[in-house]
Design an enzyme around this catalytic site. Structure first.
Site, PDB file in Angstrom:
ATOM      1  N   CYS A   1      46.639  28.059  38.014  1.00 43.84           N
ATOM      2  CA  CYS A   1      45.703  27.064  38.548  1.00 43.84           C
ATOM      3  C   CYS A   1      46.205  25.650  38.288  1.00 43.84           C
ATOM      4  O   CYS A   1      45.443  24.745  37.983  1.00 43.84           O
ATOM      5  CB  CYS A   1      44.310  27.267  37.961  1.00 43.84           C
ATOM      6  SG  CYS A   1      43.579  28.852  38.405  1.00 43.84           S
TER       7      CYS A   1
ATOM      8  N   GLY B   1      35.087  37.671  41.271  1.00 45.50           N
ATOM      9  CA  GLY B   1      34.048  37.224  40.349  1.00 45.50           C
ATOM     10  C   GLY B   1      34.598  36.339  39.254  1.00 45.50           C
ATOM     11  O   GLY B   1      35.017  35.213  39.516  1.00 45.50           O
TER      12      GLY B   1
ATOM     13  N   GLY C   1      36.100  32.918  40.672  1.00 45.92           N
ATOM     14  CA  GLY C   1      36.566  32.830  42.051  1.00 45.92           C
ATOM     15  C   GLY C   1      35.972  33.956  42.873  1.00 45.92           C
ATOM     16  O   GLY C   1      36.102  35.125  42.513  1.00 45.92           O
TER      17      GLY C   1
ATOM     18  N   THR D   1      46.681  33.047  39.028  1.00 49.71           N
ATOM     19  CA  THR D   1      46.154  33.314  37.699  1.00 49.71           C
ATOM     20  C   THR D   1      46.702  34.618  37.162  1.00 49.71           C
ATOM     21  O   THR D   1      47.341  35.402  37.875  1.00 49.71           O
ATOM     22  CB  THR D   1      44.614  33.323  37.686  1.00 49.71           C
ATOM     23  OG1 THR D   1      44.153  33.279  36.333  1.00 49.71           O
ATOM     24  CG2 THR D   1      44.070  34.566  38.372  1.00 49.71           C
ATOM     25  N   TYR D   2      46.460  34.823  35.875  1.00 44.90           N
ATOM     26  CA  TYR D   2      46.936  36.018  35.169  1.00 44.90           C
ATOM     27  C   TYR D   2      45.745  36.840  34.709  1.00 44.90           C
ATOM     28  O   TYR D   2      44.724  36.296  34.282  1.00 44.90           O
ATOM     29  CB  TYR D   2      47.762  35.591  33.949  1.00 44.90           C
ATOM     30  CG  TYR D   2      47.920  36.685  32.918  1.00 44.90           C
ATOM     31  CD1 TYR D   2      48.867  37.694  33.080  1.00 44.90           C
ATOM     32  CD2 TYR D   2      47.105  36.717  31.782  1.00 44.90           C
ATOM     33  CE1 TYR D   2      48.996  38.703  32.141  1.00 44.90           C
ATOM     34  CE2 TYR D   2      47.236  37.719  30.838  1.00 44.90           C
ATOM     35  CZ  TYR D   2      48.179  38.713  31.020  1.00 44.90           C
ATOM     36  OH  TYR D   2      48.303  39.721  30.095  1.00 44.90           O
ATOM     37  N   HIS D   3      45.867  38.167  34.823  1.00 47.40           N
ATOM     38  CA  HIS D   3      44.907  39.084  34.222  1.00 47.40           C
ATOM     39  C   HIS D   3      45.666  40.072  33.356  1.00 47.40           C
ATOM     40  O   HIS D   3      46.808  40.449  33.681  1.00 47.40           O
ATOM     41  CB  HIS D   3      44.129  39.856  35.295  1.00 47.40           C
ATOM     42  CG  HIS D   3      43.303  39.004  36.183  1.00 47.40           C
ATOM     43  ND1 HIS D   3      42.370  38.103  35.711  1.00 47.40           N
ATOM     44  CD2 HIS D   3      43.265  38.900  37.540  1.00 47.40           C
ATOM     45  CE1 HIS D   3      41.790  37.492  36.726  1.00 47.40           C
ATOM     46  NE2 HIS D   3      42.317  37.950  37.849  1.00 47.40           N
TER      47      HIS D   3
ATOM     48  N   ARG E   1      40.556  35.772  47.564  1.00 48.71           N
ATOM     49  CA  ARG E   1      39.634  34.884  46.865  1.00 48.71           C
ATOM     50  C   ARG E   1      40.110  33.446  46.971  1.00 48.71           C
ATOM     51  O   ARG E   1      41.264  33.165  47.301  1.00 48.71           O
ATOM     52  CB  ARG E   1      39.519  35.274  45.388  1.00 48.71           C
ATOM     53  CG  ARG E   1      40.822  35.137  44.628  1.00 48.71           C
ATOM     54  CD  ARG E   1      40.619  34.947  43.135  1.00 48.71           C
ATOM     55  NE  ARG E   1      41.890  35.040  42.427  1.00 48.71           N
ATOM     56  CZ  ARG E   1      42.771  34.074  42.342  1.00 48.71           C
ATOM     57  NH1 ARG E   1      42.560  32.921  42.952  1.00 48.71           N
ATOM     58  NH2 ARG E   1      43.896  34.232  41.662  1.00 48.71           N
ATOM     59  N   GLY E   2      39.204  32.515  46.628  1.00 48.38           N
ATOM     60  CA  GLY E   2      39.598  31.120  46.541  1.00 48.38           C
ATOM     61  C   GLY E   2      40.459  30.896  45.303  1.00 48.38           C
ATOM     62  O   GLY E   2      40.604  31.768  44.455  1.00 48.38           O
ATOM     63  N   GLY E   3      41.042  29.713  45.206  1.00 47.65           N
ATOM     64  CA  GLY E   3      41.794  29.374  44.006  1.00 47.65           C
ATOM     65  C   GLY E   3      43.289  29.556  44.165  1.00 47.65           C
ATOM     66  O   GLY E   3      43.798  29.847  45.251  1.00 47.65           O
TER      67      GLY E   3
END
Length: 219
Positions: free
Chosen positions: A172, A154, A143, A79-81, A74-76
């Site tokens: 980010c 998404g 993203g 990040t954390y999930h 993905r772009g970007g």
């Protein structure tokens, strides 16, 4: 209308494999455009613009917490999930590839409308900064990845995650205190009120269906 599947808590690698399979099925017209709702166990993802230096927590800490790290398409950036975060993955056939930016904007608008109308949270969009914001704090990320005209990945919306986990990374390009959640924002107005991912998932469906209609009609 989008076909919606609710998957509950799913490991990130398993979700990636599922998206790849659904992209193939969508390319062959075996399924309709699809939205996957789920949560992930704690995981750090790095997009195409991410740097290894974005991960600031010691590897021993991440291993102790059972945190996986995935480099993805993905772009970007980084990040954390994790649990308490609503994830929406979109498997959509793009009529026009150049309309990707319009789709991202429609997703952002759907999330902003949800926050404002359902939870009375003053959410904003910021030029040149993807996602949804509450003042200077980010509450949702968006993203997408595109493969042969079919989207994957998404959005992620912070419902009630452990916000301290953002300290593991420079997410980010931002510090941990620049992130917030629905639960965090509502605590100032309704102390002690709890909110569940399942509740937000149910509330967001009409906003995303409207987003999908708007995007489809604009092609």
């Amino acid at each position: 209308m989008l076909h919606i599947r609710s998957l509950g808590l799913m490991p990130y690698k398993e979700a990636l494999s599922l998206q790849e399979e659904l992209q193939l099925q969508r390319r062959r017209n075996k399924i309709k455009d699809t939205l996957l709702f789920l949560e992930h166990p704690a995981v750090i993802t790095q997009g195409r613009r991410a740097s290894p230096q974005d991960i600031v927590a010691p590897q021993a800490t991440l291993a102790q917490e059972g945190v996986e790290i995935h480099r993805i398409s993905r772009g970007g950036e980084t990040t954390y999930h994790g649990p308490g975060q609503l994830i929406g993955y979109l498997i959509i056939r793009l009529v026009q590839i150049r309309r990707v930016a319009a789709l991202v904007h429609e997703i952002e608008e759907a999330l902003r409308a949800l926050l404002m109308q359902e939870y009375v949270i003053e959410a904003q969009l910021r030029q040149h900064r993807p996602g949804v914001w509450i003042g200077g704090r980010k509450i949702a990320a968006v993203g997408l990845a595109i493969q042969q005209g079919i989207t994957s990945h998404g959005f992620s919306l912070n419902v009630a995650p452990n916000l301290s986990h953002y300290r593991w990374i420079v997410a980010c390009g931002m510090s941990a205190d620049r992130y917030t959640s629905i639960a965090n924002e509502m605590a100032t107005v309704h102390p002690g009120h709890s909110i569940a991912v399942a509740e937000v998932q149910q509330a967001i469906v009409p906003y995303l269906q409207r987003m999908y209609r708007n995007y489809s009609n604009s092609n």
